[in-house]
Design a protein around this motif. Structure first.
Motif, mmCIF file in Angstrom:
data_model
loop_
_atom_site.group_PDB
_atom_site.id
_atom_site.type_symbol
_atom_site.label_atom_id
_atom_site.label_comp_id
_atom_site.label_asym_id
_atom_site.label_seq_id
_atom_site.Cartn_x
_atom_site.Cartn_y
_atom_site.Cartn_z
ATOM 1 N N ALA A 442 0.817 -1.181 0.015
ATOM 2 C CA ALA A 442 -0.029 -0.013 0.066
ATOM 3 C C ALA A 442 0.867 1.227 -0.089
ATOM 4 O O ALA A 442 0.555 2.106 -0.835
ATOM 5 C CB ALA A 442 -0.940 0.035 1.252
ATOM 6 N N LEU A 443 2.098 1.241 0.533
ATOM 7 C CA LEU A 443 2.955 2.450 0.744
ATOM 8 C C LEU A 443 3.386 2.670 -0.522
ATOM 9 O O LEU A 443 3.544 3.630 -0.923
ATOM 10 C CB LEU A 443 3.777 2.147 1.947
ATOM 11 C CG LEU A 443 4.877 3.316 2.046
ATOM 12 C CD1 LEU A 443 4.332 4.636 2.381
ATOM 13 C CD2 LEU A 443 6.097 3.079 3.139
ATOM 14 N N ALA A 444 3.789 1.646 -1.114
ATOM 15 C CA ALA A 444 4.563 1.508 -2.566
ATOM 16 C C ALA A 444 3.575 2.119 -3.442
ATOM 17 O O ALA A 444 3.929 3.264 -4.346
ATOM 18 C CB ALA A 444 5.204 0.293 -2.958
ATOM 19 N N ALA A 445 2.499 2.042 -3.474
ATOM 20 C CA ALA A 445 1.549 2.480 -4.445
ATOM 21 C C ALA A 445 1.433 3.948 -4.260
ATOM 22 O O ALA A 445 1.157 4.831 -5.207
ATOM 23 C CB ALA A 445 -0.036 1.729 -4.248
ATOM 24 N N ALA A 446 1.189 4.558 -3.033
ATOM 25 C CA ALA A 446 1.242 5.838 -2.575
ATOM 26 C C ALA A 446 2.523 6.640 -3.076
ATOM 27 O O ALA A 446 2.170 7.747 -3.485
ATOM 28 C CB ALA A 446 0.908 6.198 -1.072
ATOM 29 N N VAL A 447 3.687 6.103 -2.834
ATOM 30 C CA VAL A 447 4.667 6.676 -3.234
ATOM 31 C C VAL A 447 4.954 6.951 -4.831
ATOM 32 O O VAL A 447 5.294 7.700 -5.105
ATOM 33 C CB VAL A 447 6.040 5.962 -2.730
ATOM 34 C CG1 VAL A 447 7.218 6.371 -3.343
ATOM 35 C CG2 VAL A 447 6.013 6.126 -0.906
ATOM 36 N N ARG A 448 4.538 5.770 -5.459
ATOM 37 C CA ARG A 448 4.738 5.797 -7.010
ATOM 38 C C ARG A 448 3.513 6.742 -7.551
ATOM 39 O O ARG A 448 4.033 7.520 -8.468
ATOM 40 C CB ARG A 448 3.988 4.446 -7.618
ATOM 41 C CG ARG A 448 5.243 3.180 -7.579
ATOM 42 C CD ARG A 448 4.925 2.130 -8.460
ATOM 43 N NE ARG A 448 3.878 1.453 -8.054
ATOM 44 C CZ ARG A 448 4.039 0.486 -7.136
ATOM 45 N NH1 ARG A 448 5.248 0.091 -6.631
ATOM 46 N NH2 ARG A 448 3.127 -0.198 -6.432
ATOM 47 N N ALA A 449 2.456 7.004 -7.017
ATOM 48 C CA ALA A 449 1.607 8.237 -7.303
ATOM 49 C C ALA A 449 2.396 9.485 -7.053
ATOM 50 O O ALA A 449 2.051 10.297 -7.950
ATOM 51 C CB ALA A 449 0.284 7.950 -6.687
ATOM 52 N N ALA A 450 2.748 9.484 -5.904
ATOM 53 C CA ALA A 450 3.551 11.033 -5.435
ATOM 54 C C ALA A 450 4.551 11.282 -6.513
ATOM 55 O O ALA A 450 4.676 12.518 -6.994
ATOM 56 C CB ALA A 450 3.937 10.984 -4.067
ATOM 57 N N LEU A 451 5.507 10.241 -6.896
ATOM 58 C CA LEU A 451 6.628 10.493 -7.850
ATOM 59 C C LEU A 451 6.181 10.806 -9.259
ATOM 60 O O LEU A 451 6.501 11.554 -9.898
ATOM 61 C CB LEU A 451 7.497 9.216 -7.823
ATOM 62 C CG LEU A 451 8.218 8.898 -6.475
ATOM 63 C CD1 LEU A 451 9.060 7.685 -6.617
ATOM 64 C CD2 LEU A 451 9.531 9.794 -6.274
ATOM 65 N N ASP A 452 4.941 10.169 -9.808
ATOM 66 C CA ASP A 452 4.456 10.217 -11.029
ATOM 67 C C ASP A 452 3.664 11.621 -11.286
ATOM 68 O O ASP A 452 3.789 12.178 -12.262
ATOM 69 C CB ASP A 452 3.476 9.195 -11.474
ATOM 70 C CG ASP A 452 4.304 7.815 -11.369
ATOM 71 O OD1 ASP A 452 5.448 7.751 -11.440
ATOM 72 O OD2 ASP A 452 3.602 6.828 -11.414
ATOM 73 N N ALA A 453 2.960 12.034 -10.028
ATOM 74 C CA ALA A 453 2.154 13.228 -10.231
ATOM 75 C C ALA A 453 2.289 14.261 -8.797
ATOM 76 O O ALA A 453 1.599 14.114 -7.924
ATOM 77 C CB ALA A 453 0.721 12.848 -10.368
ATOM 78 N N PRO A 454 3.497 14.991 -8.649
ATOM 79 C CA PRO A 454 3.449 15.743 -7.593
ATOM 80 C C PRO A 454 2.460 16.763 -7.512
ATOM 81 O O PRO A 454 2.036 17.179 -8.668
ATOM 82 C CB PRO A 454 4.900 16.242 -7.972
ATOM 83 C CG PRO A 454 5.143 16.228 -9.390
ATOM 84 C CD PRO A 454 4.575 14.945 -9.769
ATOM 85 N N ALA A 455 2.048 17.334 -6.254
ATOM 86 C CA ALA A 455 1.080 18.175 -6.012
ATOM 87 C C ALA A 455 1.697 19.646 -6.100
ATOM 88 O O ALA A 455 2.925 19.825 -5.993
ATOM 89 C CB ALA A 455 0.572 17.988 -4.539
ATOM 90 N N PRO A 456 0.962 20.584 -6.512
ATOM 91 C CA PRO A 456 1.189 22.051 -6.440
ATOM 92 C C PRO A 456 1.661 22.241 -4.920
ATOM 93 O O PRO A 456 0.852 22.254 -3.944
ATOM 94 C CB PRO A 456 0.270 22.737 -7.141
ATOM 95 C CG PRO A 456 -0.860 21.814 -6.914
ATOM 96 C CD PRO A 456 -0.582 20.504 -6.761
ATOM 97 N N ARG A 457 2.738 23.021 -4.972
ATOM 98 C CA ARG A 457 3.144 23.713 -3.620
ATOM 99 C C ARG A 457 3.997 24.997 -3.700
ATOM 100 O O ARG A 457 4.641 24.910 -4.924
ATOM 101 C CB ARG A 457 3.724 22.743 -2.504
ATOM 102 C CG ARG A 457 4.994 22.328 -2.916
ATOM 103 C CD ARG A 457 5.592 21.223 -1.643
ATOM 104 N NE ARG A 457 7.048 21.012 -2.104
ATOM 105 C CZ ARG A 457 7.473 19.894 -2.458
ATOM 106 N NH1 ARG A 457 6.552 18.715 -2.175
ATOM 107 N NH2 ARG A 457 8.681 19.466 -2.414
ATOM 108 N N PRO A 458 4.188 25.689 -2.898
ATOM 109 C CA PRO A 458 5.073 26.919 -3.025
ATOM 110 C C PRO A 458 6.405 26.665 -3.329
ATOM 111 O O PRO A 458 6.990 25.492 -2.961
ATOM 112 C CB PRO A 458 4.843 27.668 -1.690
ATOM 113 C CG PRO A 458 3.868 27.369 -1.175
ATOM 114 C CD PRO A 458 3.441 25.959 -1.481
ATOM 115 N N GLY A 459 7.084 27.136 -4.417
ATOM 116 C CA GLY A 459 8.254 27.028 -4.972
ATOM 117 C C GLY A 459 8.449 25.855 -6.304
ATOM 118 O O GLY A 459 9.256 25.379 -6.403
ATOM 119 N N ARG A 460 7.235 25.175 -6.213
ATOM 120 C CA ARG A 460 7.215 24.177 -7.329
ATOM 121 C C ARG A 460 6.518 24.623 -8.391
ATOM 122 O O ARG A 460 5.672 25.364 -8.589
ATOM 123 C CB ARG A 460 6.630 22.886 -6.721
ATOM 124 C CG ARG A 460 6.548 21.773 -7.813
ATOM 125 C CD ARG A 460 5.816 20.476 -7.127
ATOM 126 N NE ARG A 460 6.750 19.600 -6.411
ATOM 127 C CZ ARG A 460 6.402 18.763 -5.525
ATOM 128 N NH1 ARG A 460 5.049 18.658 -5.214
ATOM 129 N NH2 ARG A 460 7.117 18.273 -4.904
#
Length: 460
Positions: A442-460
């Motif tokens: 489950a953690l691996a799936a969450a991390v893969r999603a984060a790597l593939d599509a980062p969220a907008p945040r200040p400085g990005r």
């Protein structure tokens, strides 16, 4: 890469503090998660930001190694220990400052952090009496390499934390995934102030607790800390919830969060030689845990099961009141307060049943530990954890706050022929299906999603 493998990255597991026998199950869960990640082949560094002394941190590291929850002392790094050892990263990130008095919020008190030679490395603002102290941008004053004079500043604790994470990420050429385990830390990591978090860092935030207050319904009020955190939660590349129930309740009132369910894992195949009638609890003795309900239920249970006993492991402010209550109900010889234990196996080794009477939880580790030991669970149906965790079997849910129903369930398990044995087998089977491998998938799936599509945040 197999579907279950954690993505190739540098993992930084960030907690506010990791002190033995503090903060209940939170501390244990953070250390276990890091250990499971390392066992799955990930490169993991545990990080803390509490401004204790080096000697205190060294004692904590040694104790975690002794307990088998840390591989080696160097696997747990602390921001201030790093600054004492080599503050080049701190000086490189500092904003120029001709005079610290010109910085915003410079009129607050300060605390000096010194290296082993007694030289000042930095000064922290001291903000007393404000629960939102971590949001202040009062200056963290940075000193020269020799500790002779201040040379710059960072905007508050958030600026300091971001500078450290940026420096750690720069130590490797791989992707960096920060798994933030503390809300106070997480909300300042995504602040719109210099230095901003390196845009290449993926920030995945865990949750450990119920997000609502009484009456703990999905639309119940939230305290200010949770409200502030939800205001910035869409800036995290992923948010990890321990149960599907909590994620669903959050999504009914908050949108835009990249949510994933990553439960705590259950241990499996652990020993248990039950003493008939021995009911155990493992929790702090606080009002939220409602140990008084379990004592009242025991009074009813003993009418049918005279040998039933309640063994309570844990300590806290309610102890004297609970002892007096047990005595007043004639249970002084049937309720045993063992105090805190650093080795919960002492409790699990002889437990016949486990009971949970909290008002709310995140996903209590003790329920998972009970299942892994083959100890049937009787729990109030509260948010969050018991219903999701017991969905595979191994226990009974009773209505929240129903002392009579609690007593009835305990009596049924202690007197019904074969019922306890059947539930014990179901508990072990349930634990086997909720092991570390399942949690890591489950953690691996969450991390893969984060790597593939980062969220907008200040400085990005």
């Amino acid at each position: 890469m197999s579907e279950s493998a954690l993505p190739d990255a540098d993992y930084l597991v960030l907690a506010s503090r990791l002190i033995p026998d503090r903060d209940g199950g939170f501390t244990i869960s953070v250390l276990r998660r890091a250990g499971d990640m390392a066992a799955a082949g990930a490169r993991v560094r545990l990080l803390t930001v509490d401004p204790g002394e080096q000697e205190e941190h060294d004692r904590d590291r040694a104790e975690w190694v002794r307990r088998g929850l840390l591989g080696a002392p160097e696997d747990l790094r602390n921001l201030f220990d790093d600054a004492r050892a080599d503050a080049a990263w701190l000086r490189a990130a500092a904003l120029p400052l001709p005079s610290p008095a010109s910085a915003p919020g410079a009129d607050v008190g300060s605390r000096a952090i010194r290296d082993a030679a007694g030289r000042t490395v930095l000064e922290l603002p001291v903000i007393a009496g404000d629960p939102a102290w971590h949001l202040s941008e009062a200056p963290v004053v940075v000193w020269s390499a020799g500790g002779a004079e201040p040379i710059g500043w960072l905007p508050g604790f958030g600026g300091l934390y971001r500078a450290w994470l940026n420096a750690l990420a720069a130590e490797t050429r791989r992707d960096t995934v920060v798994i933030c385990e503390a809300r106070q830390v997480g909300e300042v990591l995504v602040a719109d102030a210099p230095p901003q978090l390196d845009p290449g860092i993926r920030l995945v935030h865990t949750t450990h607790a119920c997000h609502v207050q009484a009456p703990y319904t999905w639309d119940a009020p939230m305290d200010a800390a949770w409200t502030r955190w939800f205001d910035v939660a869409d800036r995290f590349d992923g948010v990890l919830w321990l149960t599907a129930s909590q994620r669903a309740d959050v999504e009914r009132r908050v949108s835009g969060i990249r949510s994933f369910v990553v439960p705590h894992p259950a241990p499996a195949g652990l020993a248990n030689d039950p003493v008939p009638g021995r009911i155990v609890m493992l929790n702090t003795l606080s009002a939220r845990k409602r140990v008084d309900d379990a004592i009242r239920a025991l009074a009813t249970v003993r009418a049918s099961v005279p040998h039933a006993e309640l063994h309570v492991y844990g300590d806290g402010p309610e102890r004297a009141t609970l002892v007096a209550m047990a005595d007043s109900l004639g249970l002084g010889d049937a309720v045993f307060f063992h105090g805190h234990t650093a080795d919960p196996e002492v409790a699990w080794a002889t437990a016949d049943l486990f009971v949970l009477t909290s008002t709310n939880e995140g996903q209590p580790l003790v329920v998972l530990e009970a299942l892994g030991h083959g100890v049937p669970v009787v729990a109030y149906d509260i948010p969050y954890g018991p219903r999701d965790t017991l969905a595979r079997g191994g226990g009974m849910l009773v209505p929240d706050g129903g002392v009579d129903a609690l007593a009835g369930a305990l009596t049924a398990l202690l007197t019904g022929p074969g019922v306890r044995a059947w539930l014990a087998d179901a508990a072990r089977a349930a634990a086997a299906g909720m092991d570390a491998a399942a949690s890591m998938r489950a953690l691996a799936a969450a991390v893969r999603a984060a790597l593939d599509a980062p969220a907008p945040r200040p400085g990005r």
